[in-house]
Scaffold this active site. Structure first.
Site, PDB file in Angstrom:
ATOM      1  N   GLU A   1       4.719 -28.431   8.969  1.00  0.00           N
ATOM      2  CA  GLU A   1       3.466 -28.703   8.261  1.00  0.00           C
ATOM      3  C   GLU A   1       2.550 -27.482   8.398  1.00  0.00           C
ATOM      4  O   GLU A   1       2.533 -26.812   9.428  1.00  0.00           O
ATOM      5  CB  GLU A   1       2.787 -29.925   8.874  1.00  0.00           C
ATOM      6  CG  GLU A   1       1.462 -30.295   8.201  1.00  0.00           C
ATOM      7  CD  GLU A   1       0.752 -31.456   8.871  1.00  0.00           C
ATOM      8  OE1 GLU A   1      -0.010 -32.149   8.186  1.00  0.00           O
ATOM      9  OE2 GLU A   1       0.970 -31.669  10.086  1.00  0.00           O
TER      10      GLU A   1
ATOM     11  N   LYS B   1       0.996 -35.264   1.017  1.00  0.00           N
ATOM     12  CA  LYS B   1       0.867 -36.161   2.166  1.00  0.00           C
ATOM     13  C   LYS B   1       0.029 -37.383   1.804  1.00  0.00           C
ATOM     14  O   LYS B   1      -1.093 -37.260   1.288  1.00  0.00           O
ATOM     15  CB  LYS B   1       0.230 -35.397   3.326  1.00  0.00           C
ATOM     16  CG  LYS B   1       0.134 -36.161   4.634  1.00  0.00           C
ATOM     17  CD  LYS B   1      -0.473 -35.255   5.699  1.00  0.00           C
ATOM     18  CE  LYS B   1      -0.588 -35.930   7.050  1.00  0.00           C
ATOM     19  NZ  LYS B   1      -1.185 -35.017   8.060  1.00  0.00           N
TER      20      LYS B   1
ATOM     21  N   CYS C   1       4.103 -35.262   8.699  1.00  0.00           N
ATOM     22  CA  CYS C   1       3.381 -35.507   9.951  1.00  0.00           C
ATOM     23  C   CYS C   1       2.924 -36.960  10.133  1.00  0.00           C
ATOM     24  O   CYS C   1       3.719 -37.818  10.453  1.00  0.00           O
ATOM     25  CB  CYS C   1       2.223 -34.524  10.079  1.00  0.00           C
ATOM     26  SG  CYS C   1       1.608 -34.304  11.777  1.00  0.00           S
TER      27      CYS C   1
END
Length: 272
Positions: free
Chosen positions: A41, A113, A155
């Site tokens: 990330e 994300k 993440c």
């Protein structure tokens, strides 16, 4: 059998310096016979100073890194999975976006994300991603990679089983989980959650991670992992340094595990 490479990074505030690390890793990945290189990330820019980061994102040079990253893949004939990088939308908001650059030169596949890291840790760390980032709206998969069907997460998405259920239902063979995990949450939850998600989806989980103390002052956990569909850890890069590592992926393992434990086939809708 497919061979992949993972890059564990200590990204900073200078995109060019971060790009140079990725380019060097790509050369190593190609020399080592990897078919895909996975990065963490915020590979290209990791900067919690939003004013400084905004200046970087708005510079004319920053957008030029996308074709340069694509060229790394085509030149090296190794697919490049950039775990994520911040992208400005033009309305004051950003997205945390993953890019998958195929080595054959096709346009990159992207994933934004979905889950925002808005937390206050007992250590005093406070994060409010939603103040800057617009959440993604769609689950993303890509067929035909060297790993078969690849699913994308980033993440904090790791903590939301419904996303991995959707990727499992899509019969993903592998799921990418690039991360910049904090040290306290990494120590407590990183390994157990990645193993659980691999087991739930009956898929390989590939988690390239940020490591160490960064220029912006944050500290990340490292321990880039590859986990097989049975939950066995095939690779753990540890928490002692950055670098590149290789892992062989036995794709026949997926069918073997799904035959032994057909949880995806046995799934039932839970009544209200």
């Amino acid at each position: 059998m497919a061979k992949i490479a993972l890059l564990q990074m200590t990204s900073g505030v200078d995109p060019q310096a971060n790009f140079d690390v990725i380019a060097d890793a790509m050369e190593q990945a190609q020399a080592g016979g990897a078919e895909v290189l996975f990065t963490p990330e915020m590979s290209l820019l990791l900067d919690r100073n939003r004013t400084r980061a905004a200046e970087t994102l708005q510079s004319s040079d920053y957008s030029g890194f996308l074709p340069r990253l694509a060229k790394l893949a085509t030149r090296g004939q190794t697919d490049l999975a950039i775990g994520s990088m911040p992208i400005a939308l033009g309305d004051g908001k950003w997205v945390n976006r993953a890019h998958y650059f195929p080595a054959d030169g096709r346009d990159p596949v992207t994933y934004d994300k979905i889950h925002m890291f808005d937390v206050e840790l007992s250590t005093g760390e406070t994060w409010r991603e939603s103040a800057t980032y617009e959440p993604g709206r769609a689950v993303q998969t890509l067929a035909g990679t060297p790993l078969g069907m690849l699913g994308f997460t980033i993440c904090y998405d790791l903590r939301f089983p419904a996303l991995f259920e959707a990727l499992g239902t899509a019969r993903c063979d592998a799921i990418s989980v690039p991360a910049a995990f904090t040290v306290p949450t990494g120590q407590a939850h990183w390994h157990v959650m990645l193993r659980a998600r691999a087991i739930e989806a009956s898929a390989f989980v590939i988690a390239a991670a940020q490591f160490g103390t960064h220029e912006d002052g944050r500290e990340t956990y490292g321990h880039s992992l590859v986990v097989d569909p049975w939950g066995e850890v095939l690779l753990d890069m540890g928490g002692d340094g950055a670098g590149i590592a290789f892992c062989d992926i036995d794709l026949d393992r997926i069918a073997d595990v799904r035959q032994q434990l057909p949880s995806l086939a046995n799934k039932r809708k839970i009544p209200n």
